[in-house]
Design a protein around this motif. Structure first.
Motif, PDB file in Angstrom:
ATOM      1  N   ASP A 115       8.824 -35.278 -23.354  1.00 56.22           N
ATOM      2  CA  ASP A 115       7.059 -35.706 -23.138  1.00 56.22           C
ATOM      3  C   ASP A 115       6.427 -36.865 -23.166  1.00 56.22           C
ATOM      4  O   ASP A 115       5.136 -36.920 -23.745  1.00 56.22           O
ATOM      5  CB  ASP A 115       7.104 -33.853 -23.186  1.00 56.22           C
ATOM      6  CG  ASP A 115       7.074 -33.551 -22.159  1.00 56.22           C
ATOM      7  OD1 ASP A 115       7.572 -33.427 -21.426  1.00 56.22           O
ATOM      8  OD2 ASP A 115       7.576 -32.091 -22.619  1.00 56.22           O
ATOM      9  N   THR A 173       9.213 -40.569 -19.706  1.00 60.77           N
ATOM     10  CA  THR A 173       8.931 -38.523 -20.053  1.00 60.77           C
ATOM     11  C   THR A 173       9.962 -37.839 -20.887  1.00 60.77           C
ATOM     12  O   THR A 173       9.955 -37.035 -20.495  1.00 60.77           O
ATOM     13  CB  THR A 173      10.020 -38.017 -18.471  1.00 60.77           C
ATOM     14  OG1 THR A 173      11.082 -38.933 -17.839  1.00 60.77           O
ATOM     15  CG2 THR A 173       8.836 -38.465 -17.221  1.00 60.77           C
ATOM     16  N   SER A 186      -1.823 -26.491 -19.266  1.00 58.63           N
ATOM     17  CA  SER A 186      -1.150 -27.730 -20.316  1.00 58.63           C
ATOM     18  C   SER A 186       0.409 -26.644 -19.817  1.00 58.63           C
ATOM     19  O   SER A 186       0.546 -25.954 -19.925  1.00 58.63           O
ATOM     20  CB  SER A 186      -1.143 -26.985 -21.992  1.00 58.63           C
ATOM     21  OG  SER A 186      -2.457 -27.521 -21.458  1.00 58.63           O
ATOM     22  N   LYS A 187       1.696 -27.974 -20.167  1.00 62.14           N
ATOM     23  CA  LYS A 187       2.732 -27.777 -20.140  1.00 62.14           C
ATOM     24  C   LYS A 187       3.290 -27.086 -21.191  1.00 62.14           C
ATOM     25  O   LYS A 187       2.447 -26.801 -22.487  1.00 62.14           O
ATOM     26  CB  LYS A 187       3.828 -29.172 -20.527  1.00 62.14           C
ATOM     27  CG  LYS A 187       5.379 -28.586 -20.380  1.00 62.14           C
ATOM     28  CD  LYS A 187       5.580 -29.636 -20.263  1.00 62.14           C
ATOM     29  CE  LYS A 187       7.138 -30.302 -20.071  1.00 62.14           C
ATOM     30  NZ  LYS A 187       8.367 -31.598 -19.782  1.00 62.14           N
ATOM     31  N   ARG A 202      -3.504 -35.837 -24.891  1.00 60.80           N
ATOM     32  CA  ARG A 202      -2.365 -35.218 -25.520  1.00 60.80           C
ATOM     33  C   ARG A 202      -2.482 -33.674 -25.655  1.00 60.80           C
ATOM     34  O   ARG A 202      -1.191 -32.936 -26.234  1.00 60.80           O
ATOM     35  CB  ARG A 202      -2.603 -35.877 -26.880  1.00 60.80           C
ATOM     36  CG  ARG A 202      -2.464 -37.559 -27.087  1.00 60.80           C
ATOM     37  CD  ARG A 202      -2.588 -38.151 -28.472  1.00 60.80           C
ATOM     38  NE  ARG A 202      -2.803 -39.246 -28.468  1.00 60.80           N
ATOM     39  CZ  ARG A 202      -2.202 -40.151 -29.140  1.00 60.80           C
ATOM     40  NH1 ARG A 202      -1.491 -39.359 -30.315  1.00 60.80           N
ATOM     41  NH2 ARG A 202      -2.407 -41.319 -29.532  1.00 60.80           N
ATOM     42  N   TYR A 222       3.137 -38.121 -22.713  1.00 60.49           N
ATOM     43  CA  TYR A 222       1.797 -37.653 -22.502  1.00 60.49           C
ATOM     44  C   TYR A 222       0.725 -37.373 -23.233  1.00 60.49           C
ATOM     45  O   TYR A 222      -0.248 -37.206 -23.890  1.00 60.49           O
ATOM     46  CB  TYR A 222       2.358 -35.853 -22.689  1.00 60.49           C
ATOM     47  CG  TYR A 222       2.246 -35.155 -21.340  1.00 60.49           C
ATOM     48  CD1 TYR A 222       1.522 -34.955 -20.127  1.00 60.49           C
ATOM     49  CD2 TYR A 222       3.816 -34.514 -21.247  1.00 60.49           C
ATOM     50  CE1 TYR A 222       1.896 -34.015 -18.459  1.00 60.49           C
ATOM     51  CE2 TYR A 222       3.823 -33.546 -19.915  1.00 60.49           C
ATOM     52  CZ  TYR A 222       2.965 -33.602 -19.220  1.00 60.49           C
ATOM     53  OH  TYR A 222       3.637 -32.713 -17.220  1.00 60.49           O
ATOM     54  N   GLN A 223       1.745 -38.636 -24.131  1.00 63.42           N
ATOM     55  CA  GLN A 223       1.342 -38.976 -25.402  1.00 63.42           C
ATOM     56  C   GLN A 223       0.307 -40.183 -24.917  1.00 63.42           C
ATOM     57  O   GLN A 223      -0.158 -41.083 -25.844  1.00 63.42           O
ATOM     58  CB  GLN A 223       1.652 -39.447 -26.675  1.00 63.42           C
ATOM     59  CG  GLN A 223       3.012 -37.824 -27.135  1.00 63.42           C
ATOM     60  CD  GLN A 223       1.926 -37.080 -27.585  1.00 63.42           C
ATOM     61  OE1 GLN A 223       1.381 -37.175 -28.514  1.00 63.42           O
ATOM     62  NE2 GLN A 223       2.280 -35.921 -27.229  1.00 63.42           N
ATOM     63  N   SER A 242       0.163 -38.683 -16.487  1.00 61.54           N
ATOM     64  CA  SER A 242       0.168 -38.432 -17.895  1.00 61.54           C
ATOM     65  C   SER A 242      -0.224 -37.399 -18.537  1.00 61.54           C
ATOM     66  O   SER A 242      -0.501 -37.463 -19.390  1.00 61.54           O
ATOM     67  CB  SER A 242      -0.262 -39.482 -18.939  1.00 61.54           C
ATOM     68  OG  SER A 242       1.043 -40.666 -18.395  1.00 61.54           O
ATOM     69  N   GLY A 243      -1.508 -36.708 -17.960  1.00 61.24           N
ATOM     70  CA  GLY A 243      -2.197 -35.672 -17.769  1.00 61.24           C
ATOM     71  C   GLY A 243      -3.173 -36.073 -18.613  1.00 61.24           C
ATOM     72  O   GLY A 243      -4.024 -35.052 -19.558  1.00 61.24           O
ATOM     73  N   LYS A 259      -0.583 -32.387 -22.697  1.00 61.54           N
ATOM     74  CA  LYS A 259      -0.049 -31.923 -21.901  1.00 61.54           C
ATOM     75  C   LYS A 259      -0.577 -31.492 -20.655  1.00 61.54           C
ATOM     76  O   LYS A 259      -0.009 -30.326 -19.983  1.00 61.54           O
ATOM     77  CB  LYS A 259       1.332 -31.309 -22.573  1.00 61.54           C
ATOM     78  CG  LYS A 259       1.835 -32.284 -23.818  1.00 61.54           C
ATOM     79  CD  LYS A 259       3.601 -31.806 -23.916  1.00 61.54           C
ATOM     80  CE  LYS A 259       4.671 -31.994 -25.118  1.00 61.54           C
ATOM     81  NZ  LYS A 259       5.186 -31.532 -25.317  1.00 61.54           N
TER      82      LYS A 259
END
Length: 969
Positions: free
Chosen positions: A387, A384, A218-219, A201, A390-391, A168-169, A203
């Protein structure tokens, strides 16, 4: 690449490209301090030594070179380690483990297994191994227990620090931090994995560690760097260290796809444009720009034109003082399984199991792999889309709940599958759960398991629920608080399922108590279930969820109380009449068993209905009797004098007996009259103890004292005695008082109850819809004749749209809390001197007020319906018919006076009028001049048989208006 890029210690290449003999393409490579390793067709070559390692039967999938050696990953997941003499040997501690990722630092290494466990070995001088117990080094692989349950996506090792990235980053770092390379805002080393909160958060999709700096990607392509910047390796156009992650501004908008750190330099790839940027130390030419300089901003690497569109950059490798780019032929767009990803449960896997496309042996093996691993389950069913995973935070768990429910429903429909899942969860997963997780992702499991349990048969459900309850309560307080936050955001059906799960299991155990012999296993597990119910109940209340209080109540508790009352009566009878030692011992043992269970439950009141709470209050054991001997003409003086002495030792658990010097008779009537009159005196304006509201209907504590502070302590004792003795008293306080006694924060609605005009004005401020910067009032208020600054740090602060909620909160807090804090604390101290806190905390604030004050729901039809008759009276007796006709004709105030006459209470008890069981007894020995008499402790009315209705009416009215109790002289 230019040859200057490839020059390093012990390596000199005179050609423009690295050319390895043989036709096989390079699959992977890594650059360490002393050598570079290549993999071709599963075989390893070490460039410095210009020879190929001879590894019998081992085909190598990946190699990572560090400062002291290299780590090789064999196809199948076995790990080999190689020192400077190129001797390879298996690593101890990873036997029977399938490793999917490896990483090397200067003197330490890491390995991630398919089931999500992280192992470390090597030097631990700066805590770079992340072990809970500090140890200087470890030659064998050791698990990082604090990360158990965290679904990891990537691992990375630097000079003397380490990083991991979750699915989840979430970023964890530990080890050396002398230059801020952990990104935690300081330079203190960490010996255990620590979350880099500033990257939450963001990402994050990859991490790379250098000698003393770190880079994350990051993404979307944003690069953050932090740590040592002395050679410009952070890319911030400076040579300063950074203790917090900072965006590399020069790369903003470039959509970076790879980032890798060398000892003191950094490389990034922009795949879309096939550009490589470098920055940092280039004194050995490792920046690939044809110059030997230090460079503090990203600058393109001069790539060979021979790498045309037929090739793609597969991987960037940054070593000690050298850099590589691995080019591969472009392939089709077909996606391949990621061998470096941990195993997770998904819908496709479940469909294979359900369809039986795999053999049972294979399915059973897969089930064991997935359901024995907390990390695998915590990495499953992530949401997903958009995203959302990622939160991930303490407020957002990142799960796709619809997918969870659908997947577990499929499993539950296959008895063979679900039985195997239950076996693995019960025997392997739950015993190994970590009570002190390093991150909140480890808590997803506790949201998944109730959905899994939902579809189980009774025996399976009971066993798993028992094990899960213990594990929830084993969590450290911080983790449990996060779990409660996750519960508050569950979909309605999942939250209701959680309540039903523990409510039904609790009810089943309580039901068994009454029909089986003493079972101490029940006494052990029942409080755990109820404690979790209480936790969920508080969550539902705080989050204002649509789960009602009735969903938590267990009516079997009432039966348990009835059984205990019967046992208590039997024990008393035996002692009094038979003294049968053997039978008494058995009954006393049973009595202790039930009392132990109830003692554990009363602090968890969500399962008790109001009737059960009051029943427990009424029938609990008493420590003894506390006596008050009073003069009717000096009621408060005598009362306070004796309470001062008695309060030196607490009065909790003592029954009150009241005597009057005029007659010294001990009756329950004395006690009820005492409470009636003493509270009238205490709450009267003349006492100066309280301040009335504008309507003179409610009272509150004053901000300026007119009497001794001690009197509030004694006042509290009297309230506690009233509660302890089940007495309804005149206590004209708003609900805020009862909230404060239960440590519940009063709110604006409580202020509105006490001061409607002021409270509604504050409500108007909150609800004001026009957009204005200043609303007029200041944070300076006047209360009880005193000017108060609600925000002392900013005198004269103006109320605006932006701070109006703060203003109202501070206003309410001042009036109901701060302004009366000293007085209330004295009152509270006295209150709990006289009654057990655990008994008080059984009740909700509204219930506590009802117990002490009663209510005004006067349902006279219920009183009439519940009345019984004794002697010669019966329902159709002429006197009784006349009596009820007279009663129906009384005014509302006269009916209330009759209730006081018959019960000693001015208001209806908390359980309502149905709790008043009036008995009417005929008295032929009374003359026609006699008034009706009442025995309040039994709600017994002695009624003469009057000759006519008019006489009955006159006598009843005279009786209820008669001066009763304390006579003035």
């Amino acid at each position: 690449m230019h040859k200057t890029l490839l020059e390093s210690e012990g390596l000199s290449i005179s050609c423009e490209h690295v050319v390895l003999l043989g036709s096989a393409a390079v699959q992977d490579m890594s650059a360490g301090k002393s050598f570079v390793g290549f993999i071709r067709d599963g075989q390893v070559s070490v460039l410095r030594l210009r020879e190929q390692l001879q590894l019998k039967k081992d085909r190598i999938r990946s190699i990572v070179c560090g400062g002291a050696g290299a780590v090789l990953l064999v196809y199948g997941g076995r790990v080999l380690i190689m020192d400077k003499s190129i001797v390879c040997r298996p690593l101890k501690g990873l036997e029977n483990r399938q490793v999917i990722q490896i990483a090397c630092g200067d003197q330490h290494s890491m390995a991630l297994t398919k089931d999500g466990q992280l192992f470390v070995w090597g030097d631990n001088t700066h805590g770079q191994l992340g072990l809970e117990k500090e140890q200087p080094s470890s030659l064998s692989a050791q698990p990082v227990k604090s990360l158990c349950g965290i679904p990891l996506a990537q691992i990375s090792a630097g000079g003397d620090h380490s990083f991991v990235l979750s699915l989840s980053g979430v970023v964890f770092g530990w080890g050396k931090n002398s230059a801020g390379q952990l990104g935690l805002g300081d330079t203190t080393d960490r010996h255990v994995p620590t979350v880099v909160n500033s990257l939450n958060r963001k990402k994050t999709v990859s991490i790379s560690c250098g000698g003393e700096h770190t880079a994350t990607l990051s993404k979307g392509g944003t690069v953050f760097t932090f740590g040592s910047g002395g050679f410009g390796q952070l890319g911030h156009n400076s040579f300063e260290d950074e203790h917090h992650p900072r965006v590399v501004a020069e790369l903003w908008g470039s959509k970076v796809s790879q980032v890798t750190c060398g000892r003191r330099h950094t490389l990034v790839l922009v795949e879309s444009s096939k550009l490589i940027y470098s920055f940092g130390c280039g004194m050995q030419g490792q920046l690939g720009n044809g110059e030997m300089i230090k460079q503090s901003v990203p600058f393109p690497v001069d790539l060979s034109t021979e790498c045309d569109h037929a090739y793609m950059i597969e991987k960037l490798i940054a070593g000690e003082n050298h850099s590589f780019a691995l080019f591969t032929k472009k392939l089709g767009n077909e996606s391949k399984p990621n061998p470096s990803r941990i195993l997770t449960l998904d819908d496709r896997m479940i469909d294979r199991w359900v369809s039986g496309s795999d053999s049972w042996k294979v399915i059973k093996k897969d089930i064991n792999k997935v359901f024995s691993s907390a990390a695998s389950l915590n990495g499953s069913f992530l949401k997903t889309s958009c995203d959302e995973h990622y939160q991930m935070s303490e407020e957002h768990c990142g799960l796709d709940f619809d997918l969870v429910k659908a997947s577990f429903a499929k499993l539950s429909n296959n008895e063979r599958l679900i039985s195997e899942v239950v076996r693995v969860v019960q025997q392997t997963l739950l015993p190994d759960l970590n009570p002190n997780p390093a991150g909140v992702e480890a808590l997803r499991l506790y949201l998944l398991l109730p959905e899994l349990i939902r579809g189980l048969q009774e025996q399976q459900r009971t066993e798993l629920t028992k094990a899960m309850a213990s594990k929830i309560l084993d969590l450290n307080p911080a983790a449990r608080k996060v779990l409660e936050m996750y519960w508050s955001t569950l979909p309605d059906d999942m939250l209701k399922n959680l309540v039903d799960l523990f409510q039904k299991e609790s009810a089943m155990l309580i039901g068994r108590i009454s029909v089986v012999q003493m079972d101490w296993d029940i006494a052990t597990h029942l409080p755990k279930y109820v404690q979790i119910l209480q936790m969920v109940y508080q969550v539902c209340r705080s989050a204002h969820r649509d789960i009602t209080k009735s969903d938590f109540i267990i009516h079997e508790v009432n039966g348990l109380l009835d059984v205990l009352q019967t046992i208590n009566e039997d024990v008393n009878d035996m002692w009094q009449w038979f003294n049968l030692t053997g039978q008494i011992q058995a009954l006393v043992a049973q009595q202790n068993y039930y009392n132990t269970i109830l003692k554990n439950l009363i602090s968890l009141p969500c399962i008790f209905n109001l009737e059960a709470k009051c029943s427990y209050m009424k029938n609990r054991a008493w420590k003894g009797c506390f006596q008050l001997i009073l003069r009717r003409t000096a009621l408060l003086e005598d009362c306070f004098s004796q309470l001062r002495t008695a309060s030196k030792q607490h009065l909790r658990g003592y029954w009150l007996a009241v005597f009057y010097t005029e007659d010294l008779r001990k009756t329950d009537v004395n006690k009820r009259d005492f409470f009636l009159n003493v509270f009238k005196e205490l709450c009267a304006p003349e006492s100066q103890l309280l301040r009335e509201n504008d309507n003179k209907t409610l009272s509150w504590f004053p901000t300026k004292l007119s009497v001794e502070k001690e009197k509030y302590f004694l006042f509290g004792i009297l309230c506690g005695l009233a509660f302890n003795n089940n007495s309804v008293v005149n206590l004209p306080f708003p609900l805020a008082l009862f909230k404060k006694l239960l440590n519940v924060k009063p709110c604006l609605e409580d202020l509105i109850e006490f001061s409607p005009v002021l409270g509604k004005s504050l409500r108007y401020i909150l609800d004001y819809s026009d957009d204005v910067r200043e609303m007029g009032p200041l944070f300076t208020i006047t209360w009880d004749g005193t000017e108060v600054e609600l925000d002392p740090a900013e005198p004269g602060k103006v109320v605006t749209n932006y701070n109006r909620t703060e203003f109202v909160d501070k206003y309410v807090d001042y009036i109901l809390n701060k302004s009366v804090e000293e007085v209330f604390e004295e009152f509270k101290r006295g209150f709990f001197n006289a009654c057990d806190r655990c008994l008080v905390e059984m009740f909700e604030p509204e219930e506590l007020r009802g117990v002490l004050v009663g209510n005004e729901e006067y349902d006279w039809d219920i009183l009439k319906k519940n009345t019984t008759y004794e002697g010669s009276f019966y329902a159709e007796h002429p006197t009784i018919i006349s009596f009820w006709e007279v009663f129906d004709e009384l005014t509302p105030n006269e009916k209330k006076a009759f209730l006081l006459f018959i019960t000693g209470f001015e208001k209806v008890p908390i359980l309502g009028m149905s709790a008043v069981k009036m008995r009417v007894r005929s008295r032929f020995d009374f003359t026609q001049d006699h008034l009706p008499e009442a025995l309040t402790c039994h709600a017994l009315l002695d009624l003469p048989v009057y000759q006519n209705k008019e006489t009955l009416r006159a006598k009843v009215i005279e009786a209820i208006n008669h001066k009763r109790g304390f006579w003035e002289e």
